[in-house]
Enzyme design. Sequence first.
Site, PDB file in Angstrom:
ATOM      1  N   CYS A 316      41.800  10.075 -44.155  1.00  0.00           N
ATOM      2  CA  CYS A 316      40.793  10.797 -43.366  1.00  0.00           C
ATOM      3  C   CYS A 316      40.145   9.848 -42.346  1.00  0.00           C
ATOM      4  O   CYS A 316      40.833   9.250 -41.526  1.00  0.00           O
ATOM      5  CB  CYS A 316      39.770  11.441 -44.297  1.00  0.00           C
ATOM      6  N   LEU A 317      38.841   9.697 -42.384  1.00  0.00           N
ATOM      7  CA  LEU A 317      38.160   8.801 -41.452  1.00  0.00           C
ATOM      8  C   LEU A 317      38.632   7.365 -41.629  1.00  0.00           C
ATOM      9  O   LEU A 317      38.721   6.591 -40.661  1.00  0.00           O
ATOM     10  CB  LEU A 317      36.647   8.899 -41.654  1.00  0.00           C
TER      11      LEU A 317
END
Length: 585
Positions: A316-317
């Site tokens: 994800c991030l």
Amino acid sequence: MGQIAERSQKLVTDFLNKHPAGNTEGALGHGDPLNVGAAFLEMTHRMMTNPAAMMQAQVNLWQDYVNLWTATTHRMLGGESQPIIHPEKSDNRFRDEAWNENALFDYIKQSYLLTARWMQETVGEVEGLDAKTAKKVDFYTKQFADALAPSNFLLTNPAVLRETLDSKGENLIRGLENLLKDLEKGEGQLKISMTDAEAFAVGENIATSPGKVVFQTDLMQLIQYEPTTETVYKTPLVIVPPWINKYYILDLRAKNSFIKWAVDQGLTVFVVSWVNPDEKLARKTFEDYMKEGTLAAIDAVLGITGEPQTNIIGYCLGGTLTASTLAYMAAKKDERVKSATFFTTMIDFEEAGELSVFIDEEQLQALEERMNDRGYLEGSEMATTFNMLRANDLIWSFVVNNYLMGKDPFPFDLLYWNSDSTRMPAAMHSFYLRQMYLENKLIEPNGISLCDTPIDLTTIKIPVCVLSTREDHIAPWKSTYAATQTYKGPVKFLLAASGHIAGVVNPPNPEKPKYSHWTNTKNPSTPEEWLDTATEHPGSWWPEWLKWIKKQSGQKKTAPRIPGSEKKYPAIEAAPGSYVKARIE
């Protein structure tokens, strides 16, 4: 009933005494911080310019209700009738048999579904709205419709009515107690309990894979896991999770731990455990997360193992940061990363899904004001945003269970992790939202500079594996597919069923495979074409990834690497470390 009323009054009085009127500390502020009003005002203006369309929508709704009344009347007179509308198969709000077997509740259910569909279609067909405004109107219309579902109210939920009669109203007293406890826990704001927080303890019954913290900075601790095989692969693996959540989503329990499974395959596994920042780290930037996070972790992993290169996973991030780091390393002619795997990672934010509803200039200014006052974004605010993306599952189901049914939430490791919020340093989070979500600069060659170095994702030429999930509300898979057309090295794209978490945490289970996955030997220009020509396989994607990562990991070595055995990197403390245990209470 008198005793119930007396107990209820005492509970409310006690709460009000603890939280006097006017105490708004921690509130989001007044006005319209989500910038919803302007969107609906624009929609209303557009509607008024096309009264014929509004009239037709009203006629369509009226016709649907005529059909429903006719069918319901026929059923009440003893006849058989087919439903006018069905809930979606994934809709758990109407699972109770009474919604179908009882003509009254069946009518209530269908009436709601017709009205909700009419609302959504009406706002969706308004012409002249720009894409962002249309998406915002559609999102908040759905939030409104979800909130008004008959399942959310005592008198229109058959299961709640049944429980109220059976318990003589005790469920409502218990529900009120649960409600006030959650209000107190949120210091006046409602912080819904999703699971039994006392049932889990990090390092005791979740995040228990044995290992040692072997390195740390202000922003992260690096955990090295103890080997479980007689030989290990030559090239190590370092995992960079998102700092929006804690790393142990990949190490919940032994049966579903990706980290334990990877170690058991003979990989030397390291993971970055991000700090839960406070106001002291307010000025930490995205660059700091690269320097003190990914780059520092790579330095330590190679220093510990003595290898010239490492494989890396970004989630994800954490994947967005990893991609940025790899582009920075490419600009610096740094070849110490051999391959990269990305879990549900966006690098092109043009179509950012429902999260983009929360990103515009007005909302960012309001958010930055709050962050600058405290030095960080409170974790509960970010958690609320993500919960709204799946409101029926992550908000309203708990309202019904906790407050109407009066039940305690069920112990669930994933929901415990979901409630274990983390903060965001103000400077870093503002940069990330503006440069990537709002302006979409990361996908532009040299659109972003890190440490005075322009970065270009197209310079990443190492082997890459991209895993996306088909029902992802946070990183839509069709958006993540842009990676296949961006990176210039060999790219393997995998698509898993389910969503952002369940699609990733899907361990192999030959006896009872859970979610399937898709593979394709080619990466055509569009995600639609990729899926049309892909092959679906039952069960977990983990073994498919393992075949790929083995090719990037070299030969097996005879001596497993023991955490803390290197003099320059002695064990600081046992896994899972102290950073991950810092909770926001």
